[in-house]
Design a protein around this motif. Sequence first.
Motif, PDB file in Angstrom:
ATOM      1  N   ALA A 124       0.814  -1.217   0.000  1.00  0.00           N
ATOM      2  CA  ALA A 124       0.000   0.000   0.000  1.00  0.00           C
ATOM      3  C   ALA A 124       0.845   1.262   0.000  1.00  0.00           C
ATOM      4  O   ALA A 124       0.482   2.269  -0.618  1.00  0.00           O
ATOM      5  N   GLN A 125       1.972   1.221   0.694  1.00  0.00           N
ATOM      6  CA  GLN A 125       2.850   2.391   0.739  1.00  0.00           C
ATOM      7  C   GLN A 125       3.410   2.719  -0.649  1.00  0.00           C
ATOM      8  O   GLN A 125       3.481   3.883  -1.051  1.00  0.00           O
ATOM      9  N   LEU A 126       3.764   1.683  -1.400  1.00  0.00           N
ATOM     10  CA  LEU A 126       4.315   1.899  -2.748  1.00  0.00           C
ATOM     11  C   LEU A 126       3.249   2.416  -3.709  1.00  0.00           C
ATOM     12  O   LEU A 126       3.564   3.140  -4.650  1.00  0.00           O
ATOM     13  N   LEU A 127       1.989   2.062  -3.484  1.00  0.00           N
ATOM     14  CA  LEU A 127       0.926   2.495  -4.382  1.00  0.00           C
ATOM     15  C   LEU A 127       0.774   4.015  -4.390  1.00  0.00           C
ATOM     16  O   LEU A 127       0.299   4.587  -5.376  1.00  0.00           O
ATOM     17  N   ASP A 128       1.182   4.660  -3.307  1.00  0.00           N
ATOM     18  CA  ASP A 128       1.046   6.118  -3.223  1.00  0.00           C
ATOM     19  C   ASP A 128       2.242   6.857  -3.812  1.00  0.00           C
ATOM     20  O   ASP A 128       2.230   8.087  -3.910  1.00  0.00           O
ATOM     21  N   ARG A 129       3.271   6.136  -4.202  1.00  0.00           N
ATOM     22  CA  ARG A 129       4.453   6.776  -4.768  1.00  0.00           C
ATOM     23  C   ARG A 129       4.330   6.901  -6.285  1.00  0.00           C
ATOM     24  O   ARG A 129       3.507   6.266  -6.921  1.00  0.00           O
ATOM     25  N   ARG A 130       5.222   7.723  -6.853  1.00  0.00           N
ATOM     26  CA  ARG A 130       5.297   7.834  -8.302  1.00  0.00           C
ATOM     27  C   ARG A 130       6.391   6.888  -8.815  1.00  0.00           C
ATOM     28  O   ARG A 130       7.328   6.552  -8.073  1.00  0.00           O
ATOM     29  N   PRO A 131       6.288   6.440 -10.051  1.00  0.00           N
ATOM     30  CA  PRO A 131       7.236   5.432 -10.558  1.00  0.00           C
ATOM     31  C   PRO A 131       8.701   5.772 -10.365  1.00  0.00           C
ATOM     32  O   PRO A 131       9.511   4.891 -10.052  1.00  0.00           O
ATOM     33  N   LEU A 132       9.071   7.058 -10.550  1.00  0.00           N
ATOM     34  CA  LEU A 132      10.477   7.424 -10.442  1.00  0.00           C
ATOM     35  C   LEU A 132      10.999   7.345  -9.012  1.00  0.00           C
ATOM     36  O   LEU A 132      12.208   7.455  -8.776  1.00  0.00           O
ATOM     37  N   GLU A 133      10.103   7.166  -8.051  1.00  0.00           N
ATOM     38  CA  GLU A 133      10.512   6.987  -6.653  1.00  0.00           C
ATOM     39  C   GLU A 133      10.741   5.518  -6.311  1.00  0.00           C
ATOM     40  O   GLU A 133      11.096   5.195  -5.181  1.00  0.00           O
ATOM     41  N   LEU A 134      10.552   4.643  -7.294  1.00  0.00           N
ATOM     42  CA  LEU A 134      10.687   3.210  -7.077  1.00  0.00           C
ATOM     43  C   LEU A 134      12.009   2.697  -7.641  1.00  0.00           C
ATOM     44  O   LEU A 134      12.654   3.338  -8.466  1.00  0.00           O
ATOM     45  N   SER A 135      12.385   1.513  -7.216  1.00  0.00           N
ATOM     46  CA  SER A 135      13.538   0.843  -7.805  1.00  0.00           C
ATOM     47  C   SER A 135      13.148   0.342  -9.195  1.00  0.00           C
ATOM     48  O   SER A 135      11.964   0.301  -9.563  1.00  0.00           O
ATOM     49  N   GLY A 136      14.163  -0.063  -9.973  1.00  0.00           N
ATOM     50  CA  GLY A 136      13.885  -0.572 -11.312  1.00  0.00           C
ATOM     51  C   GLY A 136      12.960  -1.775 -11.287  1.00  0.00           C
ATOM     52  O   GLY A 136      12.038  -1.889 -12.107  1.00  0.00           O
ATOM     53  N   GLY A 137      13.187  -2.683 -10.335  1.00  0.00           N
ATOM     54  CA  GLY A 137      12.337  -3.864 -10.239  1.00  0.00           C
ATOM     55  C   GLY A 137      10.903  -3.515  -9.889  1.00  0.00           C
ATOM     56  O   GLY A 137       9.955  -4.102 -10.424  1.00  0.00           O
ATOM     57  N   GLN A 138      10.725  -2.552  -8.987  1.00  0.00           N
ATOM     58  CA  GLN A 138       9.379  -2.132  -8.607  1.00  0.00           C
ATOM     59  C   GLN A 138       8.670  -1.438  -9.769  1.00  0.00           C
ATOM     60  O   GLN A 138       7.464  -1.597  -9.970  1.00  0.00           O
ATOM     61  N   GLN A 139       9.417  -0.674 -10.564  1.00  0.00           N
ATOM     62  CA  GLN A 139       8.818  -0.038 -11.734  1.00  0.00           C
ATOM     63  C   GLN A 139       8.330  -1.084 -12.738  1.00  0.00           C
ATOM     64  O   GLN A 139       7.245  -0.942 -13.313  1.00  0.00           O
ATOM     65  N   GLN A 140       9.110  -2.135 -12.936  1.00  0.00           N
ATOM     66  CA  GLN A 140       8.675  -3.164 -13.869  1.00  0.00           C
ATOM     67  C   GLN A 140       7.500  -3.951 -13.310  1.00  0.00           C
ATOM     68  O   GLN A 140       6.598  -4.363 -14.058  1.00  0.00           O
ATOM     69  N   ARG A 141       7.445  -4.118 -11.999  1.00  0.00           N
ATOM     70  CA  ARG A 141       6.295  -4.772 -11.385  1.00  0.00           C
ATOM     71  C   ARG A 141       5.029  -3.938 -11.586  1.00  0.00           C
ATOM     72  O   ARG A 141       3.936  -4.471 -11.776  1.00  0.00           O
ATOM     73  N   CYS A 142       5.202  -2.629 -11.552  1.00  0.00           N
ATOM     74  CA  CYS A 142       4.067  -1.733 -11.804  1.00  0.00           C
ATOM     75  C   CYS A 142       3.554  -1.929 -13.231  1.00  0.00           C
ATOM     76  O   CYS A 142       2.340  -2.032 -13.462  1.00  0.00           O
ATOM     77  N   ALA A 143       4.477  -2.001 -14.188  1.00  0.00           N
ATOM     78  CA  ALA A 143       4.077  -2.211 -15.590  1.00  0.00           C
ATOM     79  C   ALA A 143       3.398  -3.565 -15.769  1.00  0.00           C
ATOM     80  O   ALA A 143       2.408  -3.685 -16.504  1.00  0.00           O
ATOM     81  N   LEU A 144       3.909  -4.588 -15.088  1.00  0.00           N
ATOM     82  CA  LEU A 144       3.301  -5.908 -15.181  1.00  0.00           C
ATOM     83  C   LEU A 144       1.911  -5.924 -14.546  1.00  0.00           C
ATOM     84  O   LEU A 144       0.989  -6.568 -15.059  1.00  0.00           O
ATOM     85  N   ALA A 145       1.761  -5.208 -13.423  1.00  0.00           N
ATOM     86  CA  ALA A 145       0.446  -5.134 -12.767  1.00  0.00           C
ATOM     87  C   ALA A 145      -0.572  -4.450 -13.666  1.00  0.00           C
ATOM     88  O   ALA A 145      -1.747  -4.851 -13.723  1.00  0.00           O
ATOM     89  N   ARG A 146      -0.134  -3.413 -14.384  1.00  0.00           N
ATOM     90  CA  ARG A 146      -1.045  -2.723 -15.287  1.00  0.00           C
ATOM     91  C   ARG A 146      -1.494  -3.654 -16.418  1.00  0.00           C
ATOM     92  O   ARG A 146      -2.642  -3.625 -16.856  1.00  0.00           O
ATOM     93  N   ALA A 147      -0.584  -4.495 -16.893  1.00  0.00           N
ATOM     94  CA  ALA A 147      -0.949  -5.471 -17.924  1.00  0.00           C
ATOM     95  C   ALA A 147      -1.897  -6.517 -17.360  1.00  0.00           C
ATOM     96  O   ALA A 147      -2.834  -6.960 -18.030  1.00  0.00           O
ATOM     97  N   LEU A 148      -1.677  -6.871 -16.093  1.00  0.00           N
ATOM     98  CA  LEU A 148      -2.500  -7.907 -15.458  1.00  0.00           C
ATOM     99  C   LEU A 148      -3.948  -7.469 -15.304  1.00  0.00           C
ATOM    100  O   LEU A 148      -4.878  -8.243 -15.571  1.00  0.00           O
ATOM    101  N   VAL A 149      -4.187  -6.218 -14.899  1.00  0.00           N
ATOM    102  CA  VAL A 149      -5.562  -5.777 -14.629  1.00  0.00           C
ATOM    103  C   VAL A 149      -6.376  -5.589 -15.910  1.00  0.00           C
ATOM    104  O   VAL A 149      -7.603  -5.512 -15.858  1.00  0.00           O
ATOM    105  N   LYS A 150      -5.721  -5.527 -17.038  1.00  0.00           N
ATOM    106  CA  LYS A 150      -6.456  -5.316 -18.288  1.00  0.00           C
ATOM    107  C   LYS A 150      -7.295  -6.522 -18.679  1.00  0.00           C
ATOM    108  O   LYS A 150      -8.176  -6.431 -19.537  1.00  0.00           O
ATOM    109  N   ASP A 151      -7.003  -7.689 -18.056  1.00  0.00           N
ATOM    110  CA  ASP A 151      -7.698  -8.925 -18.428  1.00  0.00           C
ATOM    111  C   ASP A 151      -7.602  -9.150 -19.936  1.00  0.00           C
ATOM    112  O   ASP A 151      -8.575  -9.528 -20.602  1.00  0.00           O
ATOM    113  N   ALA A 152      -6.431  -8.892 -20.486  1.00  0.00           N
ATOM    114  CA  ALA A 152      -6.231  -9.017 -21.929  1.00  0.00           C
ATOM    115  C   ALA A 152      -6.161 -10.480 -22.337  1.00  0.00           C
ATOM    116  O   ALA A 152      -5.672 -11.334 -21.587  1.00  0.00           O
TER     117      ALA A 152
END
Length: 363
Positions: A124-152
Motif C-alpha cells: 500500500a505504501q508503494l501504491l502512493d508513490r510515483r514510478p520514479l521513486e521506485l527501484s527498477g524492479g518495482q517499476q517493472q512490477r508496476c508495468a506488469l500489474a497494469r498489464a495484469l488488470v487489463k484482463d487481456a
Amino acid sequence: MSLKLEAVSKSVGLDTHIHPTTLDFASGSMNVLLGPTLSGKTTLMRLMAGLDQPTEGRVFWQGRDVTGMRVQDRQVAMVYQQFINYPSMTVYENIASPLRIRGLSSGEIDAKVRAAAEMMKLNAQLLDRRPLELSGGQQQRCALARALVKDAGLVLLDEPLANLDYKLREELRAEIPRIFEESGAIFVYATTEPHEALLLGGNTACLWEGRVTQFGLTPSVYRRPTDATTARVFSDPPMNFVSVSKSGGELMIEDRRLSSQFPSFQGLADGPYLAGFRANHLKIAKTSDRELAFDCRVAGTEIAGSESFVHVDHGGERWVALVHGVHDLAHHTDRTVYVDPAHVYVFAPDGSLAAAAAYAEAG
C-alpha cells in the motif's frame, strides 16, 4: 482464445524484417520468441498486437480476421524492456489507468488494482508513490500489474526482465507463468537467452534473421533442433561445429573412424556432414575412454562465478567450453578438449538435422 499468424511478412523498403511466417497460439499457452538482437522478435510482436500492419498475410484472433484492426480495439497488453509508466501518476493510478478507460466503477477499480498490486508484491505504501521513486524492479512490477488488470486475451512481454538485477530476474521468471496461468490468456515472451526459454517452458519459436526456424514444445526444440541454425540459436554460448564425413559405413572426424561410437548414424548416406555439440558438453579434462579428443589452442578464458568459459581455436574454428569451477588457462597454450559422442549432433550440408545426439533421443 486463439491467435493465428497466416503467412505474415513485413518489409520496409527493400529490407525484409519478417519473412512469411505462420504460427498458431492456443488459449492459456506460454510462447517464447527466442533469438538474438535484430532477429525479428519485436517486429513479430508488433504485428501480433496491431501496432504494425503486415506487408503480406493475415492475423486472426479467435478465428476473426483482425489484420487491419487498431491496437486500441484489440484485447492486447504489452510490457516492454524499458519501464513504461506514467511518471506524473502514482503507482495506483498507473495500474488503474486501463480500468478507467473501460469505465469501471471506483469499487471495481480499487479491488482489481489492489489484487494486482498484491500479486506483484507492491504494498500500500508503494501504491502512493510515483514510478520514479521506485527501484527498477518495482517499476517493472508496476508495468506488469497494469498489464495484469487489463484482463487481456493476449499479453506480449518484450524482454521485460532484461534491465533487472539477477536476483529479481530469477524471482520474476518463476512468478510470471504462475501469475498469468489462470487467466486463460495467450502469453508471448521475447528473449535472447536460451536458459530463460527453458525456465519458462511452454512453446518456443526460434528466430534468425526474420525467419522462424522452428516452433514447438520448448524441451523438444532444445533437444531436437531441426537444423543447425536452430541449434545455434538455442545454445548459449552458440553450438560448436566441426566438419565430418561418412564413407563406406564409417563416420570420420579428422582422421578418426567413429562407427562404433555412433551406431545411430549407420543409416546416413555417404558424404560430408557437420557435427555439433553444446558448450556445456565440451570438456577440458578427460573423464572417459569413449570421449573424442581434439587438439586446440587456448584463445582466452572468462570466469563467471562458479563457471568458466574457455575459448579455444580448433583449425581456425572458435569453440567455447562451459566448465564448472574457476579455470584461468594461459592464452596461446595448447590444450586437448573432449566431448562424449553421445552429445554430438550431425547436420546435413544444407543444415538440416541428420541425426540427433543420443542423449537427446533418450530424453
